[in-house]
Motif scaffolding. Structure first.
Motif, mmCIF file in Angstrom:
data_model
loop_
_atom_site.group_PDB
_atom_site.id
_atom_site.type_symbol
_atom_site.label_atom_id
_atom_site.label_comp_id
_atom_site.label_asym_id
_atom_site.label_seq_id
_atom_site.Cartn_x
_atom_site.Cartn_y
_atom_site.Cartn_z
ATOM 1 N N LYS A 1 -57.768 12.447 106.766
ATOM 2 C CA LYS A 1 -56.978 13.634 106.468
ATOM 3 C C LYS A 1 -57.555 14.398 105.287
ATOM 4 C CE LYS A 1 -52.681 13.838 107.392
ATOM 5 N NZ LYS A 1 -51.262 13.783 107.478
ATOM 6 N N GLU A 2 -57.305 15.676 105.289
ATOM 7 C CA GLU A 2 -57.733 16.525 104.187
ATOM 8 C C GLU A 2 -56.825 16.290 102.985
ATOM 9 O OE1 GLU A 2 -58.091 21.293 103.151
ATOM 10 O OE2 GLU A 2 -57.366 20.633 105.101
ATOM 11 N N ILE A 3 -57.412 16.226 101.810
ATOM 12 C CA ILE A 3 -56.638 16.034 100.591
ATOM 13 C C ILE A 3 -56.187 17.398 100.100
ATOM 14 C CG2 ILE A 3 -56.683 15.220 98.210
ATOM 15 C CD1 ILE A 3 -58.829 13.232 99.070
ATOM 16 N N LEU A 4 -54.885 17.599 100.048
ATOM 17 C CA LEU A 4 -54.330 18.859 99.564
ATOM 18 C C LEU A 4 -53.868 18.666 98.130
ATOM 19 C CD1 LEU A 4 -52.220 19.901 102.668
ATOM 20 C CD2 LEU A 4 -54.460 20.742 101.992
ATOM 21 N N ILE A 5 -54.421 19.439 97.227
ATOM 22 C CA ILE A 5 -54.081 19.340 95.810
ATOM 23 C C ILE A 5 -53.291 20.584 95.434
ATOM 24 C CG2 ILE A 5 -55.009 19.173 93.481
ATOM 25 C CD1 ILE A 5 -57.470 17.840 94.758
ATOM 26 N N PHE B 1 -50.045 -3.686 118.189
ATOM 27 C CA PHE B 1 -50.337 -4.598 117.088
ATOM 28 C C PHE B 1 -51.302 -3.993 116.074
ATOM 29 C CE2 PHE B 1 -52.697 -8.135 115.210
ATOM 30 C CZ PHE B 1 -51.643 -8.810 114.626
ATOM 31 N N TYR B 2 -52.235 -3.186 116.518
ATOM 32 C CA TYR B 2 -53.250 -2.625 115.634
ATOM 33 C C TYR B 2 -52.883 -1.224 115.139
ATOM 34 C CZ TYR B 2 -54.566 -0.751 120.185
ATOM 35 O OH TYR B 2 -54.545 -0.153 121.408
ATOM 36 N N GLN B 3 -51.602 -0.851 115.201
ATOM 37 C CA GLN B 3 -51.173 0.478 114.778
ATOM 38 C C GLN B 3 -51.431 0.717 113.289
ATOM 39 O OE1 GLN B 3 -49.935 2.998 116.790
ATOM 40 N NE2 GLN B 3 -50.224 4.226 114.958
ATOM 41 N N ASN B 4 -51.309 -0.311 112.464
ATOM 42 C CA ASN B 4 -51.562 -0.137 111.028
ATOM 43 C C ASN B 4 -53.011 0.243 110.765
ATOM 44 O OD1 ASN B 4 -48.940 -0.804 110.287
ATOM 45 N ND2 ASN B 4 -49.394 -2.975 110.409
ATOM 46 N N ILE C 1 -54.369 3.699 108.995
ATOM 47 C CA ILE C 1 -55.292 3.742 107.855
ATOM 48 C C ILE C 1 -56.479 4.645 108.172
ATOM 49 C CG2 ILE C 1 -56.929 2.346 106.529
ATOM 50 C CD1 ILE C 1 -54.859 0.083 106.671
ATOM 51 N N ILE C 2 -57.029 4.530 109.377
ATOM 52 C CA ILE C 2 -58.151 5.379 109.775
ATOM 53 C C ILE C 2 -57.731 6.851 109.773
ATOM 54 C CG2 ILE C 2 -59.657 5.975 111.713
ATOM 55 C CD1 ILE C 2 -59.671 2.958 112.412
#
Length: 141
Positions: free
Chosen positions: A56-60, A43-46, A50-51
């Motif tokens: 995650k690292e932001i790849l630009i 139930f708490y998979q969403n 989100i966590i």
């Protein structure tokens, strides 16, 4: 002023809308999995998703327009918050009794899609160009 912020956050405001949206999305994912004969997510998979996404690292991409690429998700999220704030709810917020709020809501509903288009278009990827064209076609339908 503080009463507006409190009502915006608590009921039926932003925090309530986020919690309700996550709950309904959890029920939808579980129901679809059961219809397909699978067990489905917890139930708490969403919330776990989100966590994970916030960590995650932001790849630009190196050829991208970095400012637009970083600001487009914020623009989309801000558009959703404005929609929640101006949504008329019987007994809580009735609006201004004219059609200005409705016109504003219709325009603001396009803002998340526009932010997807901006983010994808600024990445300089051929796959993002395909996604941008699909999103534009969906907006026109």
């Amino acid at each position: 002023m503080s009463a507006d912020i409190t009502s915006f956050l608590i009921f039926p405001g932003g925090l309530f809308a986020i919690a309700l949206g996550l709950t309904l999305l959890s029920f939808e994912r579980i129901a679809i999995a059961r219809l397909q004969g699978r067990v489905g997510p917890v139930f708490y998979q969403n919330i776990l998703d989100i966590i994970k996404l916030f960590n995650k690292e932001i790849l630009i991409p190196k050829d991208s327009k970095e400012i637009i690429f970083k600001l487009s998700p914020i623009i989309g999220f801000a558009g959703m918050l404005v929609i929640i704030y101006f949504m008329p709810i019987a007994g809580v917020y009735e609006g201004d009794r004219d059609n200005g709020d409705l016109i504003l809501l219709i325009y603001m509903m396009a803002l998340p899609a526009i932010s997807h288009i901006l983010g994808g278009g600024s990445s300089s990827s051929p796959y993002a160009a395909i996604s941008v064209s699909r999103e534009l076609k969906l907006m026109l339908i």
